[in-house]
Write a protein that holds these residues in place. Structure first.
Motif, short mmCIF file in Angstrom:
data_model
loop_
_atom_site.label_atom_id
_atom_site.label_comp_id
_atom_site.label_asym_id
_atom_site.label_seq_id
_atom_site.Cartn_x
_atom_site.Cartn_y
_atom_site.Cartn_z
N SER A 1 1.36 7.20 -1.53
CA SER A 1 1.16 8.47 -0.83
C SER A 1 -0.28 8.59 -0.34
O SER A 1 -1.20 8.04 -0.94
N ARG B 1 -2.59 11.63 0.30
CA ARG B 1 -2.68 13.08 0.09
C ARG B 1 -1.30 13.70 0.21
O ARG B 1 -0.35 13.23 -0.39
N ASP B 2 -1.19 14.77 0.98
CA ASP B 2 0.13 15.40 1.18
C ASP B 2 0.73 15.06 2.53
O ASP B 2 1.73 15.62 2.92
#
Length: 133
Positions: free
Chosen positions: A88, A90-91
């Protein structure tokens, strides 16, 4: 604890598109360091992380294209020749990854020979070393 030192060939998926990579890992105790070379414009990256039993976690940073950290987590199989998990950024983005140990791990092969107590240079030949008569 799994020993992940060596060369690994793998794939990660971003937006459903696979990207191949080669990773060279060095493990000391539970600390993991290494280099990754993506088969894309992203190029070379470094990694640092840790191994906890059969669980692996590391952060990847590209050397030339972006300083954004990419977080990887996953598990290693019992034979220590396959690992898989999730990555991943971050978001903003995430996906799956997997890697298999390459057959070019000379240190692993040497350890196996030592475990089997087969000398690497057993019975060296003296042919071609002429004798004085």
């Amino acid at each position: 604890m799994a020993d992940l030192s060596g060369t690994w060939l793998g794939t990660y998926w971003q937006l459903g598109i696979p990207t191949r990579f080669e990773a060279t890992l060095l493990q000391s105790s539970n600390t993991l360091t290494g280099n990754i070379l993506d088969d894309s414009y992203l190029g070379e990256a470094t990694l640092i992380g840790e191994v906890m039993g059969r669980r692996i976690q590391f952060t990847k940073r590209y050397l030339t294209t972006s300083s954004t950290l990419i977080n990887y987590s996953g598990t290693v199989n019992e034979d220590e020749d396959f690992m898989q998990g999730d990555w991943s950024i971050r978001d903003s983005d995430s996906g799956k990854w997997e890697a298999r140990r390459s057959g070019d791990n000379l240190m692993l092969e040497l350890r196996k020979l030592q475990e089997q107590k087969i000398p690497a240079l057993a019975g060296g030949s003296r042919r071609g070393m002429g004798s004085a008569s």
